[in-house]
Write a protein that holds these residues in place. Structure first.
Motif, short mmCIF file in Angstrom:
data_model
loop_
_atom_site.label_atom_id
_atom_site.label_comp_id
_atom_site.label_asym_id
_atom_site.label_seq_id
_atom_site.Cartn_x
_atom_site.Cartn_y
_atom_site.Cartn_z
N SER A 135 0.83 -1.19 0.00
CA SER A 135 0.00 0.00 0.00
C SER A 135 0.87 1.25 0.00
O SER A 135 2.05 1.22 0.39
N ALA A 139 -2.08 7.76 5.43
CA ALA A 139 -3.37 7.32 5.98
C ALA A 139 -4.44 8.30 5.53
O ALA A 139 -4.17 9.46 5.20
N GLY A 140 -5.68 7.83 5.54
CA GLY A 140 -6.80 8.68 5.15
C GLY A 140 -7.52 9.23 6.36
O GLY A 140 -7.51 8.64 7.44
N ARG A 141 -8.14 10.38 6.18
CA ARG A 141 -9.01 10.95 7.21
C ARG A 141 -10.14 11.70 6.53
O ARG A 141 -10.00 12.20 5.39
N LEU A 183 -12.65 12.59 1.55
CA LEU A 183 -11.54 12.03 2.32
C LEU A 183 -10.23 12.56 1.77
O LEU A 183 -10.07 12.68 0.56
N TRP A 185 -6.11 11.85 1.72
CA TRP A 185 -5.01 10.94 2.01
C TRP A 185 -3.80 11.79 2.38
O TRP A 185 -3.45 12.73 1.65
N ALA A 224 -4.96 4.60 -3.00
CA ALA A 224 -5.14 4.50 -1.55
C ALA A 224 -6.37 5.27 -1.10
O ALA A 224 -7.14 4.79 -0.25
N ALA A 225 -6.57 6.47 -1.64
CA ALA A 225 -7.74 7.26 -1.27
C ALA A 225 -9.03 6.58 -1.72
O ALA A 225 -10.04 6.58 -1.00
N ALA A 228 -9.83 3.77 0.59
CA ALA A 228 -10.29 4.27 1.88
C ALA A 228 -11.76 4.69 1.83
O ALA A 228 -12.54 4.34 2.73
N ARG A 231 -13.96 1.53 1.46
CA ARG A 231 -14.12 0.84 2.74
C ARG A 231 -15.10 1.58 3.64
O ARG A 231 -15.92 0.95 4.32
#
Length: 274
Positions: A135, A139-141, A183, A185, A224-225, A228, A231
Protein backbone atom coordinates in the motif's frame (compact mmCIF):
# COMPACT_ATOMS: atom_id res chain seq x y z
CA UNK A 1 -45.41 5.49 -25.48
CA UNK A 2 -46.25 8.70 -23.64
CA UNK A 3 -43.58 10.75 -21.90
CA UNK A 4 -44.64 12.59 -18.74
CA UNK A 5 -42.61 15.79 -18.30
CA UNK A 6 -42.61 17.95 -15.17
CA UNK A 7 -40.60 20.49 -13.18
CA UNK A 8 -41.62 18.89 -9.88
CA UNK A 9 -39.09 16.47 -8.39
CA UNK A 10 -41.65 14.84 -6.09
CA UNK A 11 -43.98 14.19 -9.02
CA UNK A 12 -41.05 12.72 -10.94
CA UNK A 13 -40.07 10.41 -8.09
CA UNK A 14 -43.67 9.33 -7.67
CA UNK A 15 -43.78 8.33 -11.34
CA UNK A 16 -40.21 7.13 -11.90
CA UNK A 17 -38.84 6.37 -8.45
CA UNK A 18 -39.60 2.66 -8.53
CA UNK A 19 -37.96 2.35 -11.96
CA UNK A 20 -34.83 4.20 -10.79
CA UNK A 21 -34.48 2.31 -7.51
CA UNK A 22 -34.90 -1.08 -9.23
CA UNK A 23 -31.50 -0.56 -10.92
CA UNK A 24 -29.58 1.80 -8.62
CA UNK A 25 -26.19 1.03 -10.19
CA UNK A 26 -27.20 2.00 -13.72
CA UNK A 27 -29.31 4.92 -12.45
CA UNK A 28 -26.68 6.23 -10.05
CA UNK A 29 -26.52 9.78 -11.41
CA UNK A 30 -30.27 10.25 -11.76
CA UNK A 31 -30.77 9.03 -8.20
CA UNK A 32 -28.12 11.26 -6.65
CA UNK A 33 -29.15 14.37 -8.57
CA UNK A 34 -32.84 13.97 -7.75
CA UNK A 35 -31.86 13.43 -4.11
CA UNK A 36 -29.92 16.69 -4.10
CA UNK A 37 -32.78 18.58 -5.78
CA UNK A 38 -35.27 17.19 -3.28
CA UNK A 39 -33.04 18.15 -0.32
CA UNK A 40 -31.69 21.50 -1.53
CA UNK A 41 -34.46 22.78 -3.77
CA UNK A 42 -35.11 23.04 -7.53
CA UNK A 43 -32.23 25.46 -8.17
CA UNK A 44 -29.49 23.46 -6.44
CA UNK A 45 -27.57 23.21 -9.73
CA UNK A 46 -28.29 26.65 -11.17
CA UNK A 47 -30.92 29.28 -11.84
CA UNK A 48 -32.85 27.30 -14.44
CA UNK A 49 -35.71 25.10 -13.31
CA UNK A 50 -34.94 21.39 -13.42
CA UNK A 51 -36.86 19.30 -15.94
CA UNK A 52 -37.81 15.65 -15.39
CA UNK A 53 -39.54 13.00 -17.46
CA UNK A 54 -40.49 9.33 -17.46
CA UNK A 55 -42.30 6.76 -19.54
CA UNK A 56 -42.90 3.04 -19.17
CA UNK A 57 -39.29 2.00 -19.65
CA UNK A 58 -37.13 5.08 -19.17
CA UNK A 59 -36.46 8.38 -17.44
CA UNK A 60 -34.47 11.56 -17.89
CA UNK A 61 -33.64 14.76 -16.09
CA UNK A 62 -32.08 18.07 -16.97
CA UNK A 63 -30.64 20.86 -14.80
CA UNK A 64 -30.28 23.85 -17.19
CA UNK A 65 -28.06 25.08 -18.67
CA UNK A 66 -26.70 21.53 -18.76
CA UNK A 67 -27.96 18.88 -21.14
CA UNK A 68 -30.23 15.95 -20.35
CA UNK A 69 -29.22 12.75 -18.56
CA UNK A 70 -30.93 9.68 -19.99
CA UNK A 71 -31.50 6.33 -18.32
CA UNK A 72 -31.48 2.99 -20.06
CA UNK A 73 -34.54 2.76 -22.33
CA UNK A 74 -35.63 1.25 -25.62
CA UNK A 75 -34.54 2.96 -28.86
CA UNK A 76 -38.20 3.70 -29.56
CA UNK A 77 -38.57 5.46 -26.21
CA UNK A 78 -35.40 7.47 -26.86
CA UNK A 79 -36.66 8.57 -30.26
CA UNK A 80 -40.03 9.54 -28.79
CA UNK A 81 -38.27 11.57 -26.11
CA UNK A 82 -36.43 13.47 -28.83
CA UNK A 83 -39.82 14.32 -30.34
CA UNK A 84 -41.09 15.48 -26.93
CA UNK A 85 -38.07 17.76 -26.39
CA UNK A 86 -37.85 19.14 -29.92
CA UNK A 87 -38.16 22.90 -29.85
CA UNK A 88 -36.40 23.27 -26.50
CA UNK A 89 -32.91 24.74 -26.07
CA UNK A 90 -31.36 21.34 -25.40
CA UNK A 91 -27.55 21.64 -25.70
CA UNK A 92 -26.78 17.93 -25.48
CA UNK A 93 -27.43 14.59 -23.81
CA UNK A 94 -25.59 11.86 -21.93
CA UNK A 95 -26.51 8.24 -21.29
CA UNK A 96 -25.98 4.64 -22.37
CA UNK A 97 -24.44 4.50 -25.85
CA UNK A 98 -27.37 2.90 -27.71
CA UNK A 99 -29.86 5.22 -26.03
CA UNK A 100 -27.83 8.29 -26.95
CA UNK A 101 -27.45 7.05 -30.51
CA UNK A 102 -31.20 6.55 -30.94
CA UNK A 103 -32.05 9.94 -29.44
CA UNK A 104 -29.37 11.79 -31.43
CA UNK A 105 -30.43 10.19 -34.71
CA UNK A 106 -34.02 11.32 -34.20
CA UNK A 107 -32.91 14.76 -32.97
CA UNK A 108 -30.88 15.28 -36.14
CA UNK A 109 -33.85 14.20 -38.27
CA UNK A 110 -36.12 16.65 -36.45
CA UNK A 111 -33.78 19.63 -36.18
CA UNK A 112 -31.09 19.14 -38.81
CA UNK A 113 -28.45 19.52 -36.09
CA UNK A 114 -25.71 16.89 -36.23
CA UNK A 115 -24.56 15.61 -32.81
CA UNK A 116 -20.94 15.94 -31.76
CA UNK A 117 -19.47 13.35 -29.39
CA UNK A 118 -17.68 15.13 -26.54
CA UNK A 119 -17.08 12.33 -24.06
CA UNK A 120 -17.10 8.58 -23.47
CA UNK A 121 -17.38 7.16 -19.98
CA UNK A 122 -17.41 3.71 -18.42
CA UNK A 123 -19.48 2.78 -15.39
CA UNK A 124 -17.85 0.39 -12.90
CA UNK A 125 -19.29 -1.45 -9.90
CA UNK A 126 -17.26 -2.87 -7.03
CA UNK A 127 -17.00 -6.66 -7.01
CA UNK A 128 -14.30 -7.56 -4.45
CA UNK A 129 -12.18 -4.77 -3.04
CA UNK A 130 -8.51 -5.53 -3.69
CA UNK A 131 -6.22 -3.01 -1.98
CA UNK A 132 -2.78 -2.44 -3.52
CA UNK A 133 0.06 -4.51 -2.12
CA UNK A 134 2.24 -2.88 -0.99
CA UNK A 135 0.00 0.00 0.00
CA UNK A 136 0.99 3.62 -0.46
CA UNK A 137 2.47 5.35 2.59
CA UNK A 138 0.17 7.51 4.65
CA UNK A 139 -3.37 7.32 5.98
CA UNK A 140 -6.80 8.68 5.15
CA UNK A 141 -9.01 10.95 7.21
CA UNK A 142 -12.39 12.54 6.67
CA UNK A 143 -12.03 16.11 5.44
CA UNK A 144 -13.16 18.87 7.78
CA UNK A 145 -14.16 22.52 7.58
CA UNK A 146 -10.52 23.56 8.10
CA UNK A 147 -9.68 21.87 4.79
CA UNK A 148 -12.26 23.84 2.79
CA UNK A 149 -9.92 26.20 0.94
CA UNK A 150 -7.58 23.38 -0.09
CA UNK A 151 -10.50 21.23 -1.23
CA UNK A 152 -11.95 24.04 -3.35
CA UNK A 153 -8.56 24.64 -4.99
CA UNK A 154 -8.24 20.93 -5.73
CA UNK A 155 -11.80 20.69 -7.07
CA UNK A 156 -11.15 23.59 -9.44
CA UNK A 157 -7.96 21.88 -10.67
CA UNK A 158 -9.81 18.55 -10.98
CA UNK A 159 -12.61 20.06 -13.05
CA UNK A 160 -10.14 21.96 -15.22
CA UNK A 161 -8.35 18.66 -15.89
CA UNK A 162 -11.71 17.27 -17.07
CA UNK A 163 -12.51 20.36 -19.13
CA UNK A 164 -15.57 21.10 -16.98
CA UNK A 165 -17.01 24.28 -15.50
CA UNK A 166 -15.32 24.98 -12.17
CA UNK A 167 -17.92 27.51 -10.94
CA UNK A 168 -19.81 25.07 -8.62
CA UNK A 169 -16.64 23.91 -6.85
CA UNK A 170 -17.37 25.69 -3.55
CA UNK A 171 -20.95 24.41 -3.48
CA UNK A 172 -19.76 20.88 -4.21
CA UNK A 173 -17.19 20.99 -1.41
CA UNK A 174 -19.65 22.47 1.09
CA UNK A 175 -22.20 19.78 0.30
CA UNK A 176 -19.60 17.04 0.72
CA UNK A 177 -18.36 18.50 4.02
CA UNK A 178 -21.93 18.52 5.33
CA UNK A 179 -22.08 14.71 5.28
CA UNK A 180 -18.44 13.68 5.59
CA UNK A 181 -18.29 12.93 1.89
CA UNK A 182 -14.65 13.86 1.18
CA UNK A 183 -11.54 12.03 2.32
CA UNK A 184 -7.98 13.28 2.31
CA UNK A 185 -5.01 10.94 2.01
CA UNK A 186 -2.12 12.31 4.04
CA UNK A 187 1.59 11.53 4.26
CA UNK A 188 3.32 12.87 7.38
CA UNK A 189 0.27 15.04 8.02
CA UNK A 190 0.35 16.61 4.55
CA UNK A 191 -2.64 16.08 2.19
CA UNK A 192 -1.53 14.49 -1.09
CA UNK A 193 -4.78 13.19 -2.62
CA UNK A 194 -8.54 13.23 -2.15
CA UNK A 195 -11.59 11.14 -2.99
CA UNK A 196 -15.29 11.82 -2.55
CA UNK A 197 -18.45 9.79 -2.17
CA UNK A 198 -22.12 10.53 -2.67
CA UNK A 199 -24.89 10.18 -0.14
CA UNK A 200 -26.51 6.74 -0.23
CA UNK A 201 -29.42 6.21 -2.64
CA UNK A 202 -31.22 2.86 -2.73
CA UNK A 203 -28.17 1.30 -1.07
CA UNK A 204 -25.81 2.69 -3.74
CA UNK A 205 -23.00 5.23 -3.36
CA UNK A 206 -20.71 6.61 -6.05
CA UNK A 207 -17.02 7.38 -5.69
CA UNK A 208 -16.20 10.71 -7.31
CA UNK A 209 -13.70 13.57 -7.38
CA UNK A 210 -10.63 11.35 -7.06
CA UNK A 211 -7.80 13.84 -7.51
CA UNK A 212 -4.07 14.00 -6.87
CA UNK A 213 -2.08 17.19 -7.60
CA UNK A 214 0.57 16.71 -10.31
CA UNK A 215 3.47 16.90 -7.88
CA UNK A 216 2.14 13.91 -5.91
CA UNK A 217 1.14 11.62 -8.77
CA UNK A 218 2.53 8.16 -9.60
CA UNK A 219 2.93 7.35 -5.90
CA UNK A 220 -0.23 5.26 -5.44
CA UNK A 221 -2.09 7.93 -3.49
CA UNK A 222 -5.21 7.99 -5.70
CA UNK A 223 -5.61 4.24 -5.31
CA UNK A 224 -5.14 4.50 -1.55
CA UNK A 225 -7.74 7.26 -1.27
CA UNK A 226 -10.18 5.28 -3.41
CA UNK A 227 -9.75 2.18 -1.26
CA UNK A 228 -10.29 4.27 1.88
CA UNK A 229 -13.58 5.84 0.74
CA UNK A 230 -14.76 2.49 -0.62
CA UNK A 231 -14.12 0.84 2.74
CA UNK A 232 -15.94 3.67 4.50
CA UNK A 233 -18.95 3.24 2.22
CA UNK A 234 -19.08 -0.51 2.82
CA UNK A 235 -18.71 -0.03 6.56
CA UNK A 236 -21.64 2.40 6.47
CA UNK A 237 -23.82 -0.26 4.84
CA UNK A 238 -23.61 0.44 1.12
CA UNK A 239 -24.73 -2.53 -0.99
CA UNK A 240 -23.31 -1.13 -4.26
CA UNK A 241 -20.29 1.11 -4.77
CA UNK A 242 -19.84 2.51 -8.27
CA UNK A 243 -17.69 5.00 -10.15
CA UNK A 244 -17.19 6.44 -13.63
CA UNK A 245 -14.03 6.73 -15.68
CA UNK A 246 -13.13 8.62 -18.81
CA UNK A 247 -12.59 5.98 -21.49
CA UNK A 248 -9.81 8.15 -22.87
CA UNK A 249 -7.79 7.69 -19.68
CA UNK A 250 -6.22 4.21 -19.67
CA UNK A 251 -4.45 4.87 -16.36
CA UNK A 252 -7.62 5.34 -14.33
CA UNK A 253 -9.43 2.47 -16.08
CA UNK A 254 -6.58 0.10 -15.25
CA UNK A 255 -6.32 1.38 -11.66
CA UNK A 256 -9.95 0.82 -10.74
CA UNK A 257 -9.99 -2.66 -12.22
CA UNK A 258 -6.94 -3.55 -10.13
CA UNK A 259 -8.86 -2.35 -7.07
CA UNK A 260 -11.73 -4.73 -7.79
CA UNK A 261 -14.14 -2.60 -9.83
CA UNK A 262 -15.72 -4.30 -12.85
CA UNK A 263 -17.17 -2.66 -16.00
CA UNK A 264 -20.97 -2.41 -16.21
CA UNK A 265 -21.67 -0.28 -19.29
CA UNK A 266 -20.28 2.44 -21.52
CA UNK A 267 -21.85 5.86 -21.88
CA UNK A 268 -21.57 8.70 -24.31
CA UNK A 269 -21.97 12.46 -24.07
CA UNK A 270 -22.97 14.40 -27.18
CA UNK A 271 -23.58 18.08 -27.85
CA UNK A 272 -25.98 19.65 -30.30
CA UNK A 273 -24.12 22.70 -31.64
CA UNK A 274 -26.21 25.84 -31.93
Amino acid sequence: MAWHITNNVDEFLSGAGEFLRARPVENTVLLTITGTLRDRGPHAFGDGAAVFGWCGDGAFLRTPPRGALLSEMSPAAAAELAVSLAGTDLPGIAGPEKVVEAFATEWQRLTGVAPRVTGRQRLYRLADLTPPDPSAPGAGRVAEARDRDLLIDWMIAFQEDLGEDADPSAEFVDDKLSHGGLLLWEVDGRPVSMAGITRPAAGMVRVQAVYTPPEHRAQGYAGAATVAVTRAALAAGATDVVLFTDLGNPTSNALYQRLGYTPIEDRRTVEFPA
